[in-house]
Design an enzyme around this catalytic site. Structure first.
Site, PDB file in Angstrom:
ATOM      1  N   ASN A  10     -11.267   5.045   6.676  1.00 10.66           N
ATOM      2  CA  ASN A  10     -10.269   6.111   6.831  1.00 10.66           C
ATOM      3  C   ASN A  10      -9.006   5.672   6.101  1.00 10.66           C
ATOM      4  O   ASN A  10      -8.297   4.781   6.560  1.00 10.66           O
ATOM      5  CB  ASN A  10     -10.007   6.329   8.335  1.00 10.66           C
ATOM      6  CG  ASN A  10      -8.928   7.360   8.590  1.00 10.66           C
ATOM      7  OD1 ASN A  10      -8.443   8.010   7.658  1.00 10.66           O
ATOM      8  ND2 ASN A  10      -8.550   7.523   9.849  1.00 10.66           N
ATOM      9  N   TRP A  11      -8.754   6.321   4.961  1.00  7.35           N
ATOM     10  CA  TRP A  11      -7.630   5.885   4.122  1.00  7.35           C
ATOM     11  C   TRP A  11      -6.282   6.378   4.667  1.00  7.35           C
ATOM     12  O   TRP A  11      -5.228   6.019   4.128  1.00  7.35           O
ATOM     13  CB  TRP A  11      -7.827   6.381   2.683  1.00  7.35           C
ATOM     14  CG  TRP A  11      -9.006   5.747   1.989  1.00  7.35           C
ATOM     15  CD1 TRP A  11      -9.904   4.873   2.539  1.00  7.35           C
ATOM     16  CD2 TRP A  11      -9.417   5.932   0.632  1.00  7.35           C
ATOM     17  NE1 TRP A  11     -10.851   4.504   1.613  1.00  7.35           N
ATOM     18  CE2 TRP A  11     -10.577   5.146   0.431  1.00  7.35           C
ATOM     19  CE3 TRP A  11      -8.936   6.686  -0.436  1.00  7.35           C
ATOM     20  CZ2 TRP A  11     -11.238   5.097  -0.802  1.00  7.35           C
ATOM     21  CZ3 TRP A  11      -9.599   6.636  -1.653  1.00  7.35           C
ATOM     22  CH2 TRP A  11     -10.738   5.846  -1.828  1.00  7.35           C
ATOM     23  N   LYS A  12      -6.348   7.216   5.691  1.00  7.48           N
ATOM     24  CA  LYS A  12      -5.120   7.752   6.313  1.00  7.48           C
ATOM     25  C   LYS A  12      -4.159   8.231   5.207  1.00  7.48           C
ATOM     26  O   LYS A  12      -4.604   8.882   4.257  1.00  7.48           O
ATOM     27  CB  LYS A  12      -4.481   6.705   7.226  1.00  7.48           C
ATOM     28  CG  LYS A  12      -5.459   6.178   8.293  1.00  7.48           C
ATOM     29  CD  LYS A  12      -4.800   5.444   9.401  1.00  7.48           C
ATOM     30  CE  LYS A  12      -5.863   4.921  10.379  1.00  7.48           C
ATOM     31  NZ  LYS A  12      -5.310   4.371  11.596  1.00  7.48           N
ATOM     32  N   HIS A  98      -8.855  12.541  15.712  1.00  5.84           N
ATOM     33  CA  HIS A  98      -8.245  11.212  15.580  1.00  5.84           C
ATOM     34  C   HIS A  98      -6.978  11.169  16.433  1.00  5.84           C
ATOM     35  O   HIS A  98      -6.232  12.151  16.487  1.00  5.84           O
ATOM     36  CB  HIS A  98      -7.913  10.919  14.111  1.00  5.84           C
ATOM     37  CG  HIS A  98      -7.613   9.482  13.871  1.00  5.84           C
ATOM     38  ND1 HIS A  98      -6.417   8.912  14.248  1.00  5.84           N
ATOM     39  CD2 HIS A  98      -8.367   8.484  13.345  1.00  5.84           C
ATOM     40  CE1 HIS A  98      -6.451   7.624  13.945  1.00  5.84           C
ATOM     41  NE2 HIS A  98      -7.618   7.336  13.401  1.00  5.84           N
ATOM     42  N   GLU A 174     -12.278   4.908  19.631  1.00  4.43           N
ATOM     43  CA  GLU A 174     -11.102   4.219  19.090  1.00  4.43           C
ATOM     44  C   GLU A 174     -10.030   4.132  20.171  1.00  4.43           C
ATOM     45  O   GLU A 174      -9.280   5.095  20.371  1.00  4.43           O
ATOM     46  CB  GLU A 174     -10.517   4.995  17.898  1.00  4.43           C
ATOM     47  CG  GLU A 174     -11.425   5.127  16.709  1.00  4.43           C
ATOM     48  CD  GLU A 174     -10.637   5.324  15.413  1.00  4.43           C
ATOM     49  OE1 GLU A 174     -10.825   4.519  14.503  1.00  4.43           O
ATOM     50  OE2 GLU A 174      -9.826   6.260  15.318  1.00  4.43           O
ATOM     51  N   GLY A 180      -4.301  -0.289  14.723  1.00  5.10           N
ATOM     52  CA  GLY A 180      -3.167  -0.869  14.006  1.00  5.10           C
ATOM     53  C   GLY A 180      -2.449  -1.996  14.741  1.00  5.10           C
ATOM     54  O   GLY A 180      -1.441  -2.494  14.258  1.00  5.10           O
ATOM     55  N   SER A 217      -8.408  -1.816  14.599  1.00  8.01           N
ATOM     56  CA  SER A 217      -8.155  -3.190  14.157  1.00  8.01           C
ATOM     57  C   SER A 217      -9.404  -3.968  13.744  1.00  8.01           C
ATOM     58  O   SER A 217      -9.470  -5.186  13.939  1.00  8.01           O
ATOM     59  CB  SER A 217      -7.394  -3.965  15.245  1.00  8.01           C
ATOM     60  OG  SER A 217      -6.114  -3.409  15.432  1.00  8.01           O
TER      61      SER A 217
HETATM   62  P1  13P Z   1      -6.983   0.410  11.965  1.00  8.59           P
HETATM   63  O1  13P Z   1      -8.294  -0.119  11.479  1.00  8.59           O
HETATM   64  O2  13P Z   1      -5.896   0.344  10.931  1.00  8.59           O
HETATM   65  O3  13P Z   1      -6.588  -0.176  13.288  1.00  8.59           O
HETATM   66  O4  13P Z   1      -7.189   1.968  12.202  1.00  8.59           O
HETATM   67  C1  13P Z   1      -8.282   2.392  12.929  1.00  8.59           C
HETATM   68  C2  13P Z   1      -8.368   3.855  12.775  1.00  8.59           C
HETATM   69  O5  13P Z   1      -7.514   4.580  13.266  1.00  8.59           O
HETATM   70  C3  13P Z   1      -9.465   4.386  11.972  1.00  8.59           C
HETATM   71  O6  13P Z   1      -9.556   5.768  12.087  1.00  8.59           O
END
Ligand code: 13P
Length: 255
Positions: A10-12, A98, A174, A180, A217
């Site tokens: 997920n590149w956000k 999400h 999640e 994060g 994470s």
């Molecule tokens: P991180 O891997 O940066 O903690 O993010 C997880 C996430 O939200 C994936 O959708």
């Protein structure tokens, strides 16, 4: 050794669209090399890059997914992206629910169920995110929270098994407090949740294909530990997946 492990990146909004295209093209050959009979990779870039990245990986074993979608079919919805557009572009997956979109757009579980419904109407596999906040974990309410998040989805599925026939349902647990933060749940906690999720979905096994993923994470150091947790069959990865060397290690560890 686990087979059929699904890794979703997920590149956000970490990269701008030019950087996303660069990341995809620079690492194209290496991304392709990472796929094999034991793992599946789905990249979820931002909306603006979705079509181009999908074109780049066309005819390869790398799949592309969206990070979100509209509940609406079409019409006067400024700034929204329709599921029909994904369908026409050949996008096969979309993240929904999400915690970052739940928080940002104050989405309810019903809103997310409506997105779920829209996606399966258009033959797109949902990547459904669920998870509890830290206070909810501390209060011992995790399974109650997950039940509330899943109930409207189960209701939709009851009347839509025919639409789910050719789709894969991906459920990403999640925990919000892990995203994060660098902190992941301990083994007992994860085993309990994933066995509960497995029990909830395995009753539908003759009707749907489902995959349970962990997100929060995930990195090269904890990937092996997480992969060995029973019933975890994939990861949804944010930040670490944008460092290709780290992503490669995560994909390769423990498989
Ligand atoms: P991180 O891997 O940066 O903690 O993010 C997880 C996430 O939200 C994936 O959708």
């Amino acid at each position: 050794m686990k087979k059929n492990f699904t890794i979703i990146s997920n590149w956000k909004m970490y990269l701008d669209t030019i950087e996303e295209l660069k990341f995809a093209t620079i690492n194209y050959d290496n991304f392709i090399k990472l796929t094999n009979s034991e793992n599946k990779i789905i990249l979820c870039p931002s909306f603006l890059s979705l079509n181009s990245i999908n074109q780049i990986f066309k005819s390869t074993d790398i799949f592309i997914g969206a990070q979100n979608c509209s509940t609406h079919l079409n019409g006067n919805f400024t700034g929204q992206i329709s599921v029909e557009s994904f369908n026409k572009l050949g996008i096969k997956y979309s993240i929904i629910g999400h915690s970052e979109t739940r928080r940002e757009f104050k989405e309810s579980n019903i809103d997310i169920a409506n997105k779920f419904s829209r996606l399966i109407d258009f033959g797109i596999s949902p990547i459904l995110c669920i998870g509890e906040e830290l206070e909810e974990k501390k209060a011992g309410k995790t399974l109650d929270v997950l039940t509330k998040q899943l109930d409207p989805i189960f209701k939709i599925m009851e009347n839509s098994y025919n639409k789910l026939n050719h789709l894969e349902l991906l459920i990403a647990y999640e925990p919000v407090w892990s995203i994060g933060s660098g902190i992941i749940p301990d083994q007992d906690y994860l085993e309990n949740i994933f066995s509960w999720l497995h029990k909830n979905f395995s009753g539908l096994r003759n009707k749907i294909v489902f995959t349970l993923l962990y997100g929060g994470s995930v990195n090269a150091e904890n990937a092996k530990f997480l992969k060995n947790i029973k019933n975890i069959n994939g990861f949804l990865i944010g930040k670490s997946s944008l460092d290709f060397q780290e992503f490669e290690k995560i994909v390769k560890y423990g498989i």
